[in-house]
Design an enzyme around this catalytic site. Sequence first.
Site, PDB file in Angstrom:
ATOM      1  N   GLU A   1       0.389  -1.325   5.559  1.00 11.05           N
ATOM      2  CA  GLU A   1       1.424  -0.885   6.501  1.00 11.05           C
ATOM      3  C   GLU A   1       1.152   0.547   6.922  1.00 11.05           C
ATOM      4  OE1 GLU A   1       5.211   0.872   7.964  1.00 11.05           O
ATOM      5  OE2 GLU A   1       4.025   1.532   6.275  1.00 11.05           O
TER       6      GLU A   1
ATOM      7  N   ASP B   1       0.831  -1.218   0.000  1.00 12.07           N
ATOM      8  CA  ASP B   1       0.000   0.000   0.000  1.00 12.07           C
ATOM      9  C   ASP B   1       0.857   1.257   0.000  1.00 12.07           C
ATOM     10  OD1 ASP B   1       0.844  -0.593   2.699  1.00 12.07           O
ATOM     11  OD2 ASP B   1      -0.607   0.877   3.414  1.00 12.07           O
TER      12      ASP B   1
HETATM   13 ZN   LIG Z   1       6.812   2.075   4.023  1.00 12.98          ZN
END
Ligand SMILES: [Zn+2]
Length: 417
Positions: free
Chosen positions: A185, A90
């Site tokens: 993340e 992401d």
């Molecule tokens: Zn990162």
Amino acid sequence: MNIDLLRSKLKERFCRYAQIWTTSDSSFADKGTIPSTECQFELAKLLVEELKNIGVNNAELTPDGYVFASINANCDCSIENSVLFCAHMDTSEEVSGNNVNPQIHENYDGTPIYLQDQVILSAEQDSQLAACANVADTIITSDGTTLLGADDKAGIAAIMTAIEYLLSNPEIPHCKIELLFNPDEETGHGMDKVPMDKITSKIGYTVDGGDASEIEAECFNAYCVSVDFMGIAMHFGYARGKMQNAVTMASNFIQMLPRNESPETTDGYEGYYCVSNITGNVETTHIDVMLRDFTTDGMERRIAAIKTFAQCIENQFPGGKVILNIRKQYSNMKEEIDRSPLVLEKLNQAVKNAGGNAKLSPIRGGTDGSRLTEMGIPTPNIFTGGHNFHSRREWLSLNQLELSCKTLIELAKLYAK
Ligand SMILES: [Zn+2]
């Protein structure tokens, strides 16, 4: 595949991944939806296909959007010799990541890079960019309308290319390698649904760092405190001596937090308090306070201070109440990593073998690696060559990405011994 091909492979892969929209969304992730956005599946599916094409036949995609795969050791090293390489798919929601249009600046000479309107990259103001100009590096940027997504598609490109290199050079002995590409993340939920039952490695490395040779094995201890101020509401015309204003209580509380211990006044190993959110009215006002500190003692001191400030407010506003909800977010991975000194020793050696000079620096944030470390897999973070993360001015050094990829190859060789 020849080692001289790494560079062109990395460039091609990175630019292809960067163009896929994978922005995550914390409003969904905070409610437990992982991945928080459907678009992350697009990159995940592509990676599974690509892994199969380069000969990693067991690549799989979990229902929660994690790509997991492994390649066996090609030497008679013990089964214990297995490492996990991890990168996230992401990109940050702070800046648009839709329609990323990578711009390649070959033989960069240090002249300003005009991206869009006011978005200019200047080697004069950026010593790391100037260092790249000195060696006529290739710089990759966005077109200025989006972030670039080197955080962390550079990490994915480094891992994929290292694996392709090792598979196409079977004469080079390497250990067992497990790969994990995870969603979310950036929302802080990257390890919420990690398929731990599939992972056998006792050692991991995230490839999610910045400038060349930078290794991160220390991060903040992080707590979030939700503070609810309960005032006493009253018709303003008849409030004298009776009303307690929750907005005033909250603002007095915030004034007690030391200004010189805030994110904008600290760096290096200094911790901070940060009010990240405020909502409310006369009756109830809510704030969230982020506490960050590298040491356990320091964190205890911060929590004690918050409790003292809450008590002071209750004393100042008789009848008013302050309710604290203190939650741990993540902890410093240093202690755990120090317990397995080999993890950093091998990494230092790998960077050296790849032609770099490892330098340790603390992360002023958490990583998926800090979560993995808490779960029993000590996982420091390796540089990717990306800079200015979460920004339209994000840029990637191809030299440094190549060094990152070579470091992974060297690690796989070192663990084979
Ligand atoms: Zn990162």
